[in-house]
Motif scaffolding. Structure first.
Motif, PDB file in Angstrom:
ATOM      1  N   ASN A   1       0.813  -1.227   0.000  1.00  0.00           N
ATOM      2  CA  ASN A   1       0.000   0.000   0.000  1.00  0.00           C
ATOM      3  C   ASN A   1       0.842   1.271   0.000  1.00  0.00           C
ATOM      4  OD1 ASN A   1      -2.204  -1.776   0.328  1.00  0.00           O
ATOM      5  ND2 ASN A   1      -1.871  -1.790   2.542  1.00  0.00           N
TER       6      ASN A   1
ATOM      7  N   VAL B   1       3.807   0.279   3.934  1.00  0.00           N
ATOM      8  CA  VAL B   1       4.463  -0.667   4.847  1.00  0.00           C
ATOM      9  C   VAL B   1       5.588  -1.407   4.122  1.00  0.00           C
ATOM     10  CG1 VAL B   1       4.093  -2.669   6.359  1.00  0.00           C
ATOM     11  CG2 VAL B   1       2.215  -1.071   5.917  1.00  0.00           C
TER      12      VAL B   1
ATOM     13  N   ALA C   1       7.799  -4.397   3.835  1.00  0.00           N
ATOM     14  CA  ALA C   1       7.770  -5.766   4.372  1.00  0.00           C
ATOM     15  C   ALA C   1       9.088  -6.496   4.144  1.00  0.00           C
ATOM     16  CB  ALA C   1       6.618  -6.546   3.745  1.00  0.00           C
TER      17      ALA C   1
ATOM     18  N   ALA D   1       7.601 -11.737   9.806  1.00  0.00           N
ATOM     19  CA  ALA D   1       8.993 -11.495   9.379  1.00  0.00           C
ATOM     20  C   ALA D   1       9.091 -11.171   7.894  1.00  0.00           C
ATOM     21  CB  ALA D   1       9.855 -12.705   9.710  1.00  0.00           C
TER      22      ALA D   1
ATOM     23  N   LYS E   1       7.974 -13.720   5.417  1.00  0.00           N
ATOM     24  CA  LYS E   1       8.138 -14.986   4.687  1.00  0.00           C
ATOM     25  C   LYS E   1       7.126 -15.124   3.541  1.00  0.00           C
ATOM     26  CE  LYS E   1       7.435 -17.504   8.403  1.00  0.00           C
ATOM     27  NZ  LYS E   1       7.035 -16.392   9.307  1.00  0.00           N
TER      28      LYS E   1
ATOM     29  N   ARG F   1       5.031 -14.473  -2.197  1.00  0.00           N
ATOM     30  CA  ARG F   1       4.159 -13.711  -3.111  1.00  0.00           C
ATOM     31  C   ARG F   1       4.978 -13.002  -4.177  1.00  0.00           C
ATOM     32  NH1 ARG F   1       0.656 -10.893   1.652  1.00  0.00           N
ATOM     33  NH2 ARG F   1      -0.810 -12.602   2.030  1.00  0.00           N
TER      34      ARG F   1
ATOM     35  N   GLU G   1       4.523 -22.660   5.004  1.00  0.00           N
ATOM     36  CA  GLU G   1       3.963 -23.192   6.265  1.00  0.00           C
ATOM     37  C   GLU G   1       3.228 -24.512   6.062  1.00  0.00           C
ATOM     38  OE1 GLU G   1       4.806 -21.806   8.974  1.00  0.00           O
ATOM     39  OE2 GLU G   1       5.008 -19.653   8.664  1.00  0.00           O
TER      40      GLU G   1
ATOM     41  N   GLN H   1       7.757 -21.900  10.113  1.00  0.00           N
ATOM     42  CA  GLN H   1       7.990 -21.492  11.499  1.00  0.00           C
ATOM     43  C   GLN H   1       8.536 -22.659  12.296  1.00  0.00           C
ATOM     44  OE1 GLN H   1       5.505 -18.948  13.822  1.00  0.00           O
ATOM     45  NE2 GLN H   1       4.303 -18.465  12.021  1.00  0.00           N
TER      46      GLN H   1
END
Ligand SMILES: Nc1ncnc2c1ncn2[C@@H]1O[C@H](COP(=O)(O)OP(=O)(O)OP(=O)(O)O)[C@@H](O)[C@H]1O
Ligand SMILES: [Mg+2]
Length: 271
Positions: free
Chosen positions: A22, A25, A27, A49, A51, A56, A176, A209
């Protein structure tokens, strides 16, 4: 299960990647990492974090989430993929098992698998691969006509892996994989990935994780902390790293010793 060794000569390379959501932020900042052909790589990191953002960016799905690559480049083999949409990366041989599985709940198990093969022409090869998926995942074979939304969490994850494999990938990315699954299922899925990697020659990138299982199975690892690569190295070295042990392996040594002491104390004396 034997896997035919496929030709795989493309490295995934991420160089100096900055990602912003946006327009506000940040990342990822200056993230560089790679997955060599046939390598098994793990990316570890706490919640938030970056990931999934990395996945993406690689698969061209950032725009759906209001994110964009600000700096840096991603390539697969000789092809720049950061400007590509997801169709482009699947076409090049990158399949992903997304965070949260994202199977199509109203389609049947078999239809979900076929969706993974959408870049390929339907024919005997695709049919043979569907049969192969049911050999790899016998639980799914008996449910092939069932609606996928009715499967258990573990079965849905198997289906998500099967769907990714139906794209005949050179690189499979799993975000994940272990989340919410029983330890036995996680162990089986990682063993499958290891077989695909070692016998099938497929490059594997796991985002996890669960640092323990990821570092036990991978060749090389990266630790992301607030959008940056904080540590990287061969997985065996990361397992021995004090910082990794303390923050990602939960003080592995001590916990294991404590567990063994409890087991020893309560184990019945065979005599
Ligand atoms: N769609 C979005 N819009 C705005 N900010 C986002 C969006 N998605 C992620 N972020 C932010 O980007 C950062 C990285 O998020 P990301 O989902 O990549 O983390 P993660 O490492 O995958 O975390 P988790 O372990 O919880 O899955 C976080 O600060 C998050 O709040
Ligand atoms: Mg995530």
């Amino acid at each position: 299960m034997a896997f035919q060794h496929m030709s795989n000569d493309k490295a995934l390379s991420v160089r100096g990647l900055d990602v912003v959501y946006n327009n506000a932020v940040t990342a990822l900042s200056g993230v560089s990492m790679k997955v060599d052909p046939g390598q098994f790589v793990a990316v570890l990191g706490a919640n938030g974090a970056g990931k999934t953002t990395l996945v993406r960016a690689i698969t061209g799905l950032l725009f759906i989430h209001g994110g964009a690559v600000r700096e840096g480049a991603i390539s697969f083999g000789d092809t720049r993929i950061d400007p590509e949409g997801v169709g482009g990366t699947v076409q090049l041989g990158i399949s992903q098992v997304p965070e949260g599985r994202m199977i199509f709940p109203r389609l049947s198990v078999e239809e979900n698998l076929l969706c993974g093969a959408s870049r390929r022409k339907r024919g005997p090869e695709v049919d043979a691969d569907i049969s192969r998926m049911f050999e790899i995942f016998p639980n799914l074979a008996s449910r092939r006509k069932d609606t996928a939304g009715l499967l258990s969490g573990g079965e849905q994850q198997m289906l998500a892996v099967g769907r990714a494999l139906m794209g005949a990938p050179q690189l499979i990315i799993c975000d994940e994989l272990s989340l919410g699954l029983a330890p036995m299922i996680v162990k089986d899925l990682f063993e499958l990935l290891k077989d695909l990697n070692q016998e099938g020659g497929i490059s594997v990138l796991v985002i996890e994780q669960n640092a323990r299982i990821a570092l036990e199975n991978s060749d090389y690892g990266y630790v992301l902390e607030t959008g940056r690569v904080a540590i990287e190295g061969p997985s065996a070295e990361l397992r021995a790293d004090k910082h990794v042990q303390e923050f990602y392996l939960g003080g592995a040594g001590d916990a294991k010793e404590a567990y063994e002491a409890v087991v020893a104390r309560y184990r019945r004396d065979p005599k």
